[in-house]
Write an enzyme that holds these catalytic residues in place. Sequence first.
Site, short mmCIF file in Angstrom:
data_model
loop_
_atom_site.label_atom_id
_atom_site.label_comp_id
_atom_site.label_asym_id
_atom_site.label_seq_id
_atom_site.Cartn_x
_atom_site.Cartn_y
_atom_site.Cartn_z
N THR A 27 0.58 -0.93 0.00
CA THR A 27 -0.23 0.06 -0.40
C THR A 27 0.39 1.12 -0.35
O THR A 27 0.21 2.20 -0.02
CB THR A 27 -0.65 0.25 1.18
OG1 THR A 27 -0.30 0.58 2.58
CG2 THR A 27 -2.12 -1.17 1.25
N TRP A 28 2.24 0.81 0.41
CA TRP A 28 2.89 2.27 -0.23
C TRP A 28 2.77 3.32 -1.30
O TRP A 28 2.61 2.78 -2.31
CB TRP A 28 4.27 2.15 -0.54
CG TRP A 28 5.41 3.24 0.16
CD1 TRP A 28 4.77 4.30 0.98
CD2 TRP A 28 6.69 3.66 0.18
NE1 TRP A 28 5.84 5.31 0.59
CE2 TRP A 28 7.08 4.24 0.33
CE3 TRP A 28 7.94 2.38 -0.75
CZ2 TRP A 28 8.30 4.77 0.10
CZ3 TRP A 28 8.96 2.99 -0.65
CH2 TRP A 28 9.80 4.66 -0.80
N ASP A 56 -0.60 -4.99 3.65
CA ASP A 56 1.02 -4.96 4.00
C ASP A 56 0.38 -3.08 4.15
O ASP A 56 1.35 -2.28 2.95
CB ASP A 56 1.79 -4.84 3.31
CG ASP A 56 3.21 -4.40 4.11
OD1 ASP A 56 3.88 -4.96 4.89
OD2 ASP A 56 3.86 -3.88 2.87
N TYR A 61 3.31 5.53 5.28
CA TYR A 61 2.40 5.67 4.25
C TYR A 61 2.09 6.23 3.87
O TYR A 61 0.67 6.80 4.87
CB TYR A 61 1.99 4.73 3.65
CG TYR A 61 2.55 2.53 3.66
CD1 TYR A 61 4.75 3.38 3.70
CD2 TYR A 61 2.30 2.08 3.98
CE1 TYR A 61 5.25 2.32 3.39
CE2 TYR A 61 3.67 0.75 3.22
CZ TYR A 61 5.36 1.34 3.76
OH TYR A 61 6.10 0.03 3.87
N TYR A 199 9.44 -7.10 0.00
CA TYR A 199 8.39 -6.07 -0.70
C TYR A 199 9.61 -5.42 -2.17
O TYR A 199 10.73 -6.12 -2.31
CB TYR A 199 9.09 -4.46 0.60
CG TYR A 199 10.25 -3.88 0.92
CD1 TYR A 199 10.53 -3.42 0.23
CD2 TYR A 199 10.69 -4.34 1.87
CE1 TYR A 199 12.01 -2.20 0.37
CE2 TYR A 199 11.42 -3.53 2.74
CZ TYR A 199 12.06 -2.80 1.77
OH TYR A 199 13.51 -1.89 2.06
N LEU A 202 8.29 -5.98 -7.50
CA LEU A 202 8.04 -5.09 -8.98
C LEU A 202 9.10 -4.24 -9.12
O LEU A 202 9.37 -3.91 -9.90
CB LEU A 202 7.13 -5.32 -8.95
CG LEU A 202 6.56 -5.82 -9.02
CD1 LEU A 202 4.92 -5.67 -9.26
CD2 LEU A 202 5.57 -7.66 -10.21
#
Length: 294
Positions: A27-28, A56, A61, A199, A202
């Site tokens: 969710t960052w 997460d 964030y 984390y 990608l």
Amino acid sequence: MSNRPEVTLAATAHEPAVTLPAIGQGTWFMGEGYATHEEEVSALKEGLDHGLTLIDTAEMYAEGQAERVVGDALKGRRDEAFVTSKVYPWNAGRDTAMKACEDSLQRLGTDYLDLYLLHWPGGIPIDETLEAFERLRDAGKIRRFGVSNFDVEDMRALIDRPGGEACAANEVLYHLGSRGIEYSLTPWQRAHDIPVIAYCPLAQGGRLRRDMLDHPDLVATAAELDLTPAQLLLAWTIRPVEGQHNILAVPKAAQRQHVRDNAAALNATLGDDILARLNSIFPTAVAKERLDMV
Ligand code: NDP
């Protein structure tokens, strides 16, 4: 029974073991206006619909706004999710952690966290943080605790402290283009049955390493397997090592098509030939490297 890869967090003195699909949701950068609130909420709900149960988040964030997005996605379905949040190192003291956790719970609209992580090692003595986690657990505010951005020496020191052996997971940066943790951290965590939460699986959509999603050999290999490059990266991240699923990836996706693609990556299996090919393009670490982090 599903053949989808799953990762088990070990039983503790207080909680039974819990088994989770090996892909969850990050969710960052949510709550910062890159997508609308509704798009982000609906992406997380889509993920829950597809079984991406670990969500997460962190007080950091968007200074709490990401937790509010998660809270809206959880409305009416809290029990379907495994909610992880993180405490700033400077809030991880005996009393400050209680307040930080309460604030996170309020923003998330829930009365407990499934997992609460120390976001990175900081200046507060770890014994104090462990004591705070214990108090939060005894008060029913958190089910488990863990850490993030801990290297192997930090982990060794942690589990030697009173209560430290109950650490449920360590969340660290890991993707095909950043394999430093394979040298000593992932083997150590496998041996100690402490899962890795990966984390930036990608590489932040290629922002951390520009060739991650468009390297021609990666693109060709993905196409051969009828996968997108992102799906190949995720399937690689959560692949079993020595027959064990010990790594859970938390890609962040605000676009629902991305969420669906990420969920479908749970169905991909990579044969030894593919793994060998990926190794030759993006080799593993051959010496201890400084822990990669963002
Ligand atoms: P990721 O590696 O998850 O990349 C996210 C980017 O990839 C977004 O731009 C997203 O686009 C894009 N994306 C997602 N799915 C796909 C797909 N199927 N195809 C193509 N592009 C895709 O980076 P993050 O930094 O977000 O890391 C993941 C999570 O890990 C964070 O959100 C956070 O929860 C956690 N984290 C933890 C840290 C820690 O210190 N503990 C540090 C950094 C991250 P879009 O959003 O537009 O769909």
